[in-house]
Structure formats: structure tokens, C-alpha cells
Design an enzyme around this catalytic site. Sequence first.
Site, PDB file in Angstrom:
ATOM      1  N   ILE A 195       0.825  -1.212   0.000  1.00  0.00           N
ATOM      2  CA  ILE A 195       0.000   0.000   0.000  1.00  0.00           C
ATOM      3  C   ILE A 195       0.855   1.258   0.000  1.00  0.00           C
ATOM      4  O   ILE A 195       0.527   2.252  -0.635  1.00  0.00           O
ATOM      5  CB  ILE A 195      -0.989  -0.033   1.181  1.00  0.00           C
ATOM      6  N   LYS A 196       2.014   1.192   0.671  1.00  0.00           N
ATOM      7  CA  LYS A 196       2.832   2.425   0.746  1.00  0.00           C
ATOM      8  C   LYS A 196       3.393   2.837  -0.621  1.00  0.00           C
ATOM      9  O   LYS A 196       3.684   4.001  -0.841  1.00  0.00           O
ATOM     10  CB  LYS A 196       3.931   2.292   1.785  1.00  0.00           C
ATOM     11  N   GLY A 197       3.553   1.881  -1.529  1.00  0.00           N
ATOM     12  CA  GLY A 197       3.838   2.224  -2.920  1.00  0.00           C
ATOM     13  C   GLY A 197       5.241   2.709  -3.208  1.00  0.00           C
ATOM     14  O   GLY A 197       6.193   2.356  -2.516  1.00  0.00           O
TER      15      GLY A 197
END
Length: 249
Positions: free
Chosen positions: A127-129
Site C-alpha cells: 500500500i505504501k507504494g
Amino acid sequence: MSKNIVRPYGDTTGDGMTQISFTLPIPHDKRAEGAALQLAAKMGLEPAMLVHAKPMGDNFTFFVVYGSVRHLVELDKVVVVERDFPLLGAKEVNTVVKKRLRRKLVVVGACIGTDAHTVGIDAILNIKGYAGQKGLEYYRELRVVNLGAQVAVPELVERARAEKADAVLVSQVVTQKDAHLHNTKEMSAAFREAFPAAKRPLLIVGGPRFDELATGELGVDRIFGRGTTPGEVASYLVHALVEKKAVAA
Ligand code: B12
């Protein structure tokens, strides 16, 4: 020089100045430095300067050489894989998947073989990408299963089947002895054997040292290289799994 023909730039436009580094399997001494310059000359760097030489243990020396090459780059002969799908935002990806696929799109990811470099696949999936973009886990209509490092090919195939994966995303960073190529070929062959063509998940491989043109040779649908962003991958998934399939149907 025409706009189509360029040469490397160092001090003045078109002077051909280039810097290369390499290691020779000889101890560091004057002869070793001469050997480095001989190699540079044979590679077409002339005149060349030795700008750095450092012993690497007792029997190896690392060199940096700076010199001028006469070679020309012909821009009209450059062959690359251009992006052939539109870049979508997360909202658009979610909307297309929801409307057209009418279920979540399932992605299974892993580093295969002995490769433990997970930062690249995590950049795409977590999610942090990466590069200011959220990873695929952020996309509401994508279901992401990240298997992590050192996953064996049979385990990946089985998990892809169990999760009903639409796409399998594999990362390979270590390239020693072409491990990335061997592992990728093994992986794509295993999927072809385990699934009928129409049911096989989309196979995507990524890593910093792949040739993006080598999809045919490696048996994968797409290769992503250095600097890939999650948005590019999400857009490609929509293009290949939703848009293209709809056109084919
Ligand atoms: C961090 C790191 C490690 C960490 C890894 C930690 C982890 N959890 O990942 C640790 C310390 C464990 C490690 C170990 C080793 N490492 Co290391 N490591 C690195 C390093 C410094 C950075 C790699 C990295 O994280 N890059 C950042 C990410 C974001 O970039 P990326 O991987 O390229 O990913 C991007 C794209 O390629 C693409 N991408 C990548 N994968 C995928 C997958 C898909 C599906 C898609 C779409 C896109 C995609 O998208 C990403 C985002 O843009 C590199 C050197 C370097 N500067 O690259 C060496 C490097 C990769 N390591 C190397 C080596 C040799 C090793 C070891 C063998 C060292 C040793 N003798 O023990 C071990 C091997 C361990 C193993 N079994 O794999 C060499 C590999 C050389 C080669 N020719 O193969 C390198 C190049 C260093 C060097 N110059 O020698 N390493």
C-alpha cells in the site's frame, strides 16, 4: 551533427567522452593500470585516462576509465517498448474493474528462486507504494496476495491456482549467471504446463536488468524494468485483462 545522430557529451558537445568501470583479475600495480588502458583502447575509448584504480582483495583491481569514443548513436534505429496503453488513475482502474469485470481482479506476486530482493515487488504491491504512488493493495477492486521472497515455482503455480489469480507478478533482481532469465523461463513453462491457454493467468515479470523486448524468449506477457510505478502496472492490468479481453470477446 544532425538531430538524429548524437555522441556522448563530456566537456564540449559531441566530444564522445564516456566513463566505464570494470574489474580485472590481477593485483593492483603499474602493469594492471596499463592493462586497464589497453582494454579501454580495444573497446574504442581513445584517448583514455585512468581516473580510479582500487585493489579488491589481493588478486583483483577495480578501475574507472574516462575517454572519448568515436561511435555515433543513430536515434532512428533505437528500438524500445513504448507504452501502448493509457495511464489510468486509481479511481479509473477501480471503476473499470468494477463495471466490466464485476468482481475483484486478483494479483499474486512473488520473488522466485533464491532471490530475496523484495523491495521492487513491494514497491509495486504494498500500500505504501513507490515514487509518490500507492501500491496495488490500495486499489479497492484489486485483491493482492504478496508471497514475498524465495518462492519456489511449484508453490507459486499452486497458489495462483488456489487464489484464482488473474495475473501473476514475479520479481527478479539478481542476474548472476543469468539467474533471472532461467528462473523466468522455468516459471512461464510451469504455468503453461499447469493451465490450458485460455485459463492461464497473465504473466508479468519485473526487475532492473530485464530487456523489455524479451517477452517472447521468456514466455511472459509483459516485462517491466527500472523505475516502474504501481500506476503503470495497474493500468496495464486493466488494459490486458479487461479492455483487450472485451475486444477479443
Ligand atoms: C537492498 C539490496 C539488498 C538487500 C535486499 C533486501 C530486500 N528485502 O529486498 C539484501 C541486503 C538482503 C541484499 C542481499 C543480496 N544482494 Co543485494 N542489493 C540491494 C540493492 C542495494 C538495492 C535493491 C533495491 O532494493 N532497489 C530498489 C527497488 C525499488 O528497485 P528495483 O528492485 O529495481 O525495483 C523496481 C523495478 O525494477 C521494478 N520491479 C522490480 N521487480 C518487479 C516486479 C514486477 C512484477 C514489476 C511490475 C516491476 C518490478 O519496479 C520497482 C520499482 O520501480 C542492490 C543494488 C542497487 N542499487 O540496485 C543490491 C544488489 C541487487 N544485490 C546484489 C547482490 C549480489 C546481493 C547478494 C548476492 C549479496 C551476497 N553476496 O550475499 C545478496 C543476495 C540475497 C538473495 N538471496 O537474494 C547485486 C546483484 C548483482 C547481480 N548481478 O545480480 C546488487 C546489484 C548489488 C551489486 N552492485 O553488486 N541486497
